[in-house]
Design an enzyme around this catalytic site. Structure first.
Site, short mmCIF file in Angstrom:
data_model
loop_
_atom_site.label_atom_id
_atom_site.label_comp_id
_atom_site.label_asym_id
_atom_site.label_seq_id
_atom_site.Cartn_x
_atom_site.Cartn_y
_atom_site.Cartn_z
N GLU A 1 -2.54 -9.29 -0.39
CA GLU A 1 -3.95 -9.35 -0.01
C GLU A 1 -4.85 -9.28 -1.24
O GLU A 1 -5.88 -9.96 -1.31
CB GLU A 1 -4.27 -8.22 0.97
CG GLU A 1 -3.65 -8.48 2.35
CD GLU A 1 -3.80 -7.31 3.30
OE1 GLU A 1 -4.35 -7.52 4.41
OE2 GLU A 1 -3.37 -6.19 2.95
N GLY B 1 -0.64 -5.13 0.93
CA GLY B 1 -1.88 -5.04 0.18
C GLY B 1 -1.83 -5.74 -1.16
O GLY B 1 -2.86 -6.16 -1.69
N ALA C 1 0.85 -1.19 0.00
CA ALA C 1 0.00 0.00 0.00
C ALA C 1 0.89 1.24 0.00
O ALA C 1 2.07 1.18 0.32
CB ALA C 1 -0.91 0.00 1.22
N GLU D 1 3.48 -6.06 7.39
CA GLU D 1 2.88 -4.94 8.12
C GLU D 1 3.38 -4.78 9.55
O GLU D 1 3.52 -3.64 10.03
CB GLU D 1 1.34 -5.09 8.13
CG GLU D 1 0.67 -4.76 6.80
CD GLU D 1 0.61 -5.92 5.84
OE1 GLU D 1 -0.11 -5.82 4.83
OE2 GLU D 1 1.30 -6.95 6.08
#
Length: 260
Positions: A115, A112, A66, A135
């Protein structure tokens, strides 16, 4: 539709979405998440598109994570809202699509990015792919479904280790874990993935959409997956695809499905 951060193309029943931010290693920001939602929605509503492939531009990354600069100063409430909106707009949205979505993972799929790949219905990786959820090294946890989908795919223990160590695994390890279905040379990634898409397109779009719904139900704690399967199995009997498929079988010919 005109997009700034992604490229969308359709060809012979395949919709391809390419995340096009190579200078940022295709990192997801709010604008890109919105564009991806719009593109997936548009392809889902296109009756000529039977399979969707998503990949990243360039040879380095699928999505390297991200865009941290967008949320580094968020409050508790803003952080929770970021995760909730992202899951609704993109990650859960992709998982629930009736059109099969294949992630062609070329290079890094981190945070992300992994994900997003896990929200797809399955994954094919290039041999240089690296995957992980880093993360906790930033003082946060995965917020776009990573703590839920990773254990479903690789098991609780391996997911715990991957998330706690914030480490990366290579493509072959990902295959051995069940995180990716196939590993191929990067130069062959898209053609190989399109080959799988071609096999999918031989079959009933209507039945495939119902199969996705039934399989997903197995991972919802408040849903009886067997009941969802039974109801969707029954619904197939009222479709033109079912009539065509069974008739073609009895007549010993290839079926021609319309998705109706």
């Amino acid at each position: 539709m005109n997009f700034e951060n992604i490229i969308v193309a359709t060809d012979n029943g395949i919709g391809q979405i390419t995340i096009n931010r190579p200078s940022k290693l295709n990192a997801l920001n709010k604008a890109t998440i919105q564009e991806l939602h719009d593109a997936f929605e548009d392809l889902e509503n296109n009756s000529e598109v039977r399979v969707i492939i998503i990949t990243g531009e360039g040879e380095k990354a699928f999505v390297a994570g991200a865009d941290i600069s967008e949320f580094a100063n968020f409050s508790i409430e803003e952080g929770a809202q970021l995760a909730a909106q992202g899951q609704e707009l993109l990650f859960d949205f992709v998982e629930k699509l009736k059109t099969p979505v294949i992630a062609a993972v070329n290079g890094f799929a981190l945070g992300g990015g992994l994900e997003l790949a896990m929200a797809c219905h399955f994954r094919v990786a290039s041999d240089n792919a690296k995957m992980g959820l880093p993360e906790v090294s930033l003082g946060v946890i995965p917020g776009y479904g990573g703590t839920q989908r990773l254990p479903q795919l690789v098991g609780k223990g391996r997911a715990m280790e991957m998330i706690m160590t914030a480490g990366m695994i290579d493509a072959e390890t990902g295959k051995s874990y069940g995180l990716v279905n196939h590993v191929v040379p990067q130069a062959e990634l898209l053609e190989f993935t399109k080959g799988i898409a071609g096999k999918i397109m031989r079959n009933s779009p209507n039945a495939i959409g119902k199969a996705i719904k039934a399989i997903n139900a197995n991972y919802k704690h408040d849903v009886d997956g067997y009941d969802v399967e039974i109801r969707n199995f029954g619904k197939c009997f009222g479709t033109e695809d079912f009539k065509e498929g069974t008739t073609a079988f009895l007549e010993k010919r290839k079926a021609s499905f319309t998705g109706k």
